[in-house]
Design a protein around this motif. Structure first.
Motif, PDB file in Angstrom:
ATOM      1  N   LEU A 220     -40.899 -12.071  26.341  1.00 55.33           N
ATOM      2  CA  LEU A 220     -41.295 -10.667  26.444  1.00 55.33           C
ATOM      3  C   LEU A 220     -40.581  -9.778  25.431  1.00 55.33           C
ATOM      4  O   LEU A 220     -41.095  -8.736  25.047  1.00 55.33           O
ATOM      5  CB  LEU A 220     -40.992 -10.147  27.854  1.00 55.33           C
ATOM      6  N   GLY A 221     -39.399 -10.192  25.013  1.00 59.23           N
ATOM      7  CA  GLY A 221     -38.640  -9.379  24.055  1.00 59.23           C
ATOM      8  C   GLY A 221     -39.274  -9.466  22.677  1.00 59.23           C
ATOM      9  O   GLY A 221     -39.887 -10.476  22.335  1.00 59.23           O
ATOM     10  N   LYS A 222     -39.108  -8.404  21.887  1.00 55.30           N
ATOM     11  CA  LYS A 222     -39.735  -8.368  20.563  1.00 55.30           C
ATOM     12  C   LYS A 222     -39.158  -9.434  19.629  1.00 55.30           C
ATOM     13  O   LYS A 222     -39.812  -9.867  18.695  1.00 55.30           O
ATOM     14  CB  LYS A 222     -39.525  -7.001  19.917  1.00 55.30           C
ATOM     15  N   GLU A 223     -37.907  -9.813  19.852  1.00 58.17           N
ATOM     16  CA  GLU A 223     -37.303 -10.805  18.952  1.00 58.17           C
ATOM     17  C   GLU A 223     -37.387 -12.212  19.545  1.00 58.17           C
ATOM     18  O   GLU A 223     -36.979 -13.182  18.905  1.00 58.17           O
ATOM     19  CB  GLU A 223     -35.861 -10.402  18.631  1.00 58.17           C
ATOM     20  N   ASP A 224     -37.926 -12.312  20.765  1.00 57.57           N
ATOM     21  CA  ASP A 224     -38.060 -13.636  21.389  1.00 57.57           C
ATOM     22  C   ASP A 224     -38.980 -14.574  20.617  1.00 57.57           C
ATOM     23  O   ASP A 224     -38.641 -15.745  20.424  1.00 57.57           O
ATOM     24  CB  ASP A 224     -38.584 -13.503  22.833  1.00 57.57           C
ATOM     25  N   PRO A 225     -40.179 -14.104  20.179  1.00 61.03           N
ATOM     26  CA  PRO A 225     -41.074 -15.050  19.491  1.00 61.03           C
ATOM     27  C   PRO A 225     -40.408 -15.693  18.270  1.00 61.03           C
ATOM     28  O   PRO A 225     -40.553 -16.897  18.054  1.00 61.03           O
ATOM     29  CB  PRO A 225     -42.265 -14.179  19.090  1.00 61.03           C
ATOM     30  N   ALA A 226     -39.636 -14.926  17.493  1.00 62.25           N
ATOM     31  CA  ALA A 226     -38.984 -15.501  16.315  1.00 62.25           C
ATOM     32  C   ALA A 226     -38.010 -16.601  16.732  1.00 62.25           C
ATOM     33  O   ALA A 226     -37.854 -17.597  16.039  1.00 62.25           O
ATOM     34  CB  ALA A 226     -38.258 -14.414  15.531  1.00 62.25           C
ATOM     35  N   ARG A 227     -37.388 -16.428  17.898  1.00 67.66           N
ATOM     36  CA  ARG A 227     -36.436 -17.429  18.388  1.00 67.66           C
ATOM     37  C   ARG A 227     -37.133 -18.627  19.008  1.00 67.66           C
ATOM     38  O   ARG A 227     -36.697 -19.754  18.854  1.00 67.66           O
ATOM     39  CB  ARG A 227     -35.543 -16.792  19.464  1.00 67.66           C
ATOM     40  N   ASN A 228     -38.237 -18.363  19.755  1.00 65.64           N
ATOM     41  CA  ASN A 228     -38.813 -19.407  20.608  1.00 65.64           C
ATOM     42  C   ASN A 228     -40.043 -20.099  20.068  1.00 65.64           C
ATOM     43  O   ASN A 228     -40.533 -21.048  20.683  1.00 65.64           O
ATOM     44  CB  ASN A 228     -39.178 -18.812  21.987  1.00 65.64           C
ATOM     45  N   ALA A 229     -40.618 -19.610  18.966  1.00 68.03           N
ATOM     46  CA  ALA A 229     -41.898 -20.161  18.524  1.00 68.03           C
ATOM     47  C   ALA A 229     -41.732 -21.394  17.638  1.00 68.03           C
ATOM     48  O   ALA A 229     -42.711 -21.978  17.191  1.00 68.03           O
ATOM     49  CB  ALA A 229     -42.718 -19.099  17.795  1.00 68.03           C
ATOM     50  N   GLY A 230     -40.484 -21.819  17.416  1.00 67.97           N
ATOM     51  CA  GLY A 230     -40.242 -22.964  16.542  1.00 67.97           C
ATOM     52  C   GLY A 230     -40.929 -24.230  17.019  1.00 67.97           C
ATOM     53  O   GLY A 230     -41.295 -25.086  16.221  1.00 67.97           O
ATOM     54  N   GLY A 231     -41.127 -24.363  18.335  1.00 70.30           N
ATOM     55  CA  GLY A 231     -41.708 -25.580  18.889  1.00 70.30           C
ATOM     56  C   GLY A 231     -43.228 -25.661  18.803  1.00 70.30           C
ATOM     57  O   GLY A 231     -43.816 -26.663  19.205  1.00 70.30           O
ATOM     58  N   LEU A 232     -43.851 -24.611  18.289  1.00 75.50           N
ATOM     59  CA  LEU A 232     -45.316 -24.638  18.187  1.00 75.50           C
ATOM     60  C   LEU A 232     -45.717 -25.574  17.050  1.00 75.50           C
ATOM     61  O   LEU A 232     -45.279 -25.409  15.913  1.00 75.50           O
ATOM     62  CB  LEU A 232     -45.843 -23.221  17.920  1.00 75.50           C
ATOM     63  N   ARG A 233     -46.555 -26.557  17.367  1.00 75.79           N
ATOM     64  CA  ARG A 233     -47.010 -27.489  16.323  1.00 75.79           C
ATOM     65  C   ARG A 233     -48.353 -26.999  15.792  1.00 75.79           C
ATOM     66  O   ARG A 233     -49.326 -26.921  16.536  1.00 75.79           O
ATOM     67  CB  ARG A 233     -47.161 -28.900  16.892  1.00 75.79           C
ATOM     68  N   THR A 234     -48.402 -26.714  14.509  1.00 74.64           N
ATOM     69  CA  THR A 234     -49.638 -26.155  13.952  1.00 74.64           C
ATOM     70  C   THR A 234     -50.449 -27.218  13.200  1.00 74.64           C
ATOM     71  O   THR A 234     -51.484 -26.899  12.635  1.00 74.64           O
ATOM     72  CB  THR A 234     -49.324 -24.979  13.019  1.00 74.64           C
ATOM     73  N   ARG A 235     -49.978 -28.460  13.189  1.00 69.86           N
ATOM     74  CA  ARG A 235     -50.749 -29.587  12.650  1.00 69.86           C
ATOM     75  C   ARG A 235     -50.612 -30.748  13.613  1.00 69.86           C
ATOM     76  O   ARG A 235     -49.479 -31.029  14.000  1.00 69.86           O
ATOM     77  CB  ARG A 235     -50.258 -30.023  11.264  1.00 69.86           C
ATOM     78  N   PRO A 236     -51.633 -31.479  14.010  1.00 68.65           N
ATOM     79  CA  PRO A 236     -53.025 -31.131  13.717  1.00 68.65           C
ATOM     80  C   PRO A 236     -53.453 -29.928  14.542  1.00 68.65           C
ATOM     81  O   PRO A 236     -52.910 -29.682  15.618  1.00 68.65           O
ATOM     82  CB  PRO A 236     -53.780 -32.391  14.156  1.00 68.65           C
ATOM     83  N   TRP A 237     -54.446 -29.215  14.038  1.00 67.74           N
ATOM     84  CA  TRP A 237     -54.958 -28.020  14.721  1.00 67.74           C
ATOM     85  C   TRP A 237     -56.421 -27.886  14.334  1.00 67.74           C
ATOM     86  O   TRP A 237     -56.777 -28.156  13.169  1.00 67.74           O
ATOM     87  CB  TRP A 237     -54.203 -26.783  14.233  1.00 67.74           C
ATOM     88  N   SER A 238     -57.236 -27.530  15.288  1.00 68.01           N
ATOM     89  CA  SER A 238     -58.628 -27.281  14.916  1.00 68.01           C
ATOM     90  C   SER A 238     -59.152 -26.084  15.690  1.00 68.01           C
ATOM     91  O   SER A 238     -58.609 -25.712  16.728  1.00 68.01           O
ATOM     92  CB  SER A 238     -59.467 -28.521  15.183  1.00 68.01           C
ATOM     93  N   VAL A 239     -60.164 -25.489  15.138  1.00 72.07           N
ATOM     94  CA  VAL A 239     -60.789 -24.329  15.773  1.00 72.07           C
ATOM     95  C   VAL A 239     -62.244 -24.699  16.073  1.00 72.07           C
ATOM     96  O   VAL A 239     -62.970 -25.147  15.181  1.00 72.07           O
ATOM     97  CB  VAL A 239     -60.746 -23.102  14.848  1.00 72.07           C
TER      98      VAL A 239
END
Lengths: 215, 317
Positions: free
Chosen positions: B86-105
């Motif tokens: 919820l904090g504005k600086e949280d995404p920068a800290r916590n989004a490291g684990g998002l895997r953007t490959r493979p990815w499809s739309v």
């Protein structure tokens, strides 16, 4: 080096502790303004929106000092902590100081000192109305906090007047809950804490009355 | 920390590299690899998609703005992305684990040619444009950001919407393992969903965005693909999109479902219509100390006001 005596800490500890968050804020703002780059704000711990952060920070410390003020009465019943009684007035005044700064920064830097904007905001937005009402209730308490005013009002009337603090607790708890977007846990934690502190005042009194009847 | 402020008229590196040399970069790289100067992985990164080393995206600036850019540091460390806190600086800290490959739309629903497109194919599908847009959050703060992407209309045209399609529904990735916020009740239900009327989605300003500041999107800004709708409040610009569906009725949108009297379906920036809890007449530009006036449609009225002609904007906020 001699360590500060217990007497000194009991007398001045509360002032030092409550001045610290304000000193930190002023120090950070000093560095920010001196550096001249507003975007250095985040690195200085003021977030990317220093004004918004400052308003929230001051409001949060106002609520925290309110919680501490209300915690004194239940805590001083513990014999070893009876000396805490002397902290109630300074804590209450710190609460007023943080609330006043909170209001001042909002009025000065968010509304740019426009009274018509303030009136519009207060009438249009419930959470601002509640916050404003909370501050207005704090005002007479701060003004009558001196020994002279207690004497002039008489202890009983003074005490009755100062029960307004319970109203302040209810108003600011809702003020905080309504302020945040979506469901966030933090304002509810403070509301629970304040609610608990208010309940502690109702329960022992009811129990006392029962005990009296039982005699 | 290095914060680079590049004026809008400052030539980017890609603009001073001769086109011929740029076009032959793979040959050049291959030559360097052959000479043992560069590890072969560099070539792999260069093939298949225009994502270069360090996540650089090649694009041409098609839209500038006579306002100073918000620093990259602020753009990437002041985010509302509740999937990562919820904090504005949280995404920068916590989004490291998002895997953007493979990815499809996946683009489906009322279309003649539904498709699922791999992210690297998507990036290479159309020429990438750099556009400097104002970004106005519903919370009354704003930024100026150089986005990289292509018009959403191009992608929609590709799948050939049917005559019955009236709206477009968008969906964020649904994966509580990668998105810790989805394990909490910050929003009533996950994944985050958004929607547009088809004519809004086809508007040339609507940008399907793959990067910012010349590089692929950082995770906290909605990697690998998000929407940017500069005339609407930021929450309409859905992040980390996995699905786009064409439908015949107004789709559910996350914040509208959460609190319908606070967040409308349209959510066009409008200084005249306040949020019930705060005024929208002013905004705090990140990097300024004092607030500034908010412009109708965030300053894009000339281009988009026609979409809403005849509508009561107080009712359809």
């Amino acid at each position: 080096m001699r360590l500060p005596s217990a007497v000194f800490l009991r007398r001045w500890g509360v002032q030092l502790a409550m001045a610290l968050p304000l000193a930190l804020l002023v120090w950070r703002w000093g560095l920010l303004l001196q550096g001249g780059d507003p975007e250095a704000s985040r690195a200085l711990g003021l977030t990317a929106e220093p004004v918004d952060h400052t308003i929230n920070y001051l409001g949060l410390w106002a609520i925290r000092s309110l919680c501490l003020t209300l915690a004194i009465t239940p805590l001083r019943r513990i014999r070893a902590l009876a000396w805490l009684a002397g902290w109630r007035r300074p804590l209450g005044l710190w609460c007023f100081a943080y609330a006043s700064l909170h209001l001042t920064v909002y009025f000065g830097l968010d509304l740019l000192g426009s009274f018509s904007e303030l009136v519009k905001d207060v009438l249009k937005h419930k959470f601002i109305l509640l916050g404003m009402a909370g501050w207005l209730l704090l005002l007479p308490l701060a003004l009558t906090s001196t020994r002279g005013m207690i004497r002039r009002l008489g202890a009983r009337r003074w005490q009755r007047l100062h029960r307004l603090i319970y109203g302040v607790a209810v108003l600011v708890a809702i003020h905080f809950i309504l302020r945040v977007k979506g469901f966030q846990i933090e304002p509810w934690l403070y509301a629970a804490l304040l609610g608990g502190l208010l309940l502690m005042r109702v329960v022992p009194r009811a129990r006392g009355r029962l005990a009296w009847r039982a005699i | 920390m290095l914060i680079r402020h590049t004026p809008p008229d400052h030539p980017a590196e890609r603009e001073v590299t001769p086109e011929a040399l740029y076009a032959s970069r793979r040959t050049v790289l291959a030559g360097m690899i052959a000479a043992g100067l560069v590890p072969s992985a560099a070539l792999a990164a260069e093939t298949g998609s225009p994502v270069g080393r360090g996540g650089a995206l090649s694009s041409h600036r098609t839209r500038s703005l006579d306002e100073s850019l918000t620093s990259l540091d602020s753009v990437t460390h002041y985010n509302n992305f509740y999937e990562f806190g919820l904090g504005k600086e949280d995404p920068a800290r916590n989004a490291g684990g998002l895997r953007t490959r493979p990815w499809s739309v996946t683009i489906d629903g009322l279309v003649a040619k539904p498709r699922t497109i791999d992210i690297d194919k998507l990036i290479a599908l159309f020429p990438l444009e750099e556009r400097v847009y104002r970004h106005r959050c519903v919370e009354a703060w704003s930024m100026v950001i150089p986005w990289v992407g292509f018009p959403l209309a191009k992608l929609l045209a590709l799948v050939e919407p049917l005559g019955s399609a009236k709206y477009v529904a968008f969906e964020t990735l649904n994966d509580p393992r990668q998105m810790p916020g989805q394990r909490t009740g910050a929003l009533e239900s996950w994944p985050y969903v958004e929607g547009l009327r088809l004519d809004e989605a086809m508007h040339p300003l609507a940008l399907l965005t793959l990067g910012l500041y010349g590089k692929v999107l950082p995770n906290q800004n909605g990697a690998p693909v998000r929407l940017v709708l500069p005339w609407k409040y930021g929450f309409k610009s859905i992040k980390s999109i996995t699905r786009i569906r064409l439908v015949d009725s107004m789709p559910t949108t996350s914040w509208n479902r959460e609190s319908p009297h606070e967040y409308g379906f349209y959510a066009n920036v409008n200084p005249e219509v306040d949020h019930p809890r705060w005024s929208q007449a002013h905004e705090r530009r990140i990097g300024d100390f004092l607030p500034r006036k908010t412009l109708p449609y965030n300053g894009y009225g000339e281009e988009v006001a026609g979409l809403y002609r005849g509508m009561d904007l107080r009712r359809w906020f």
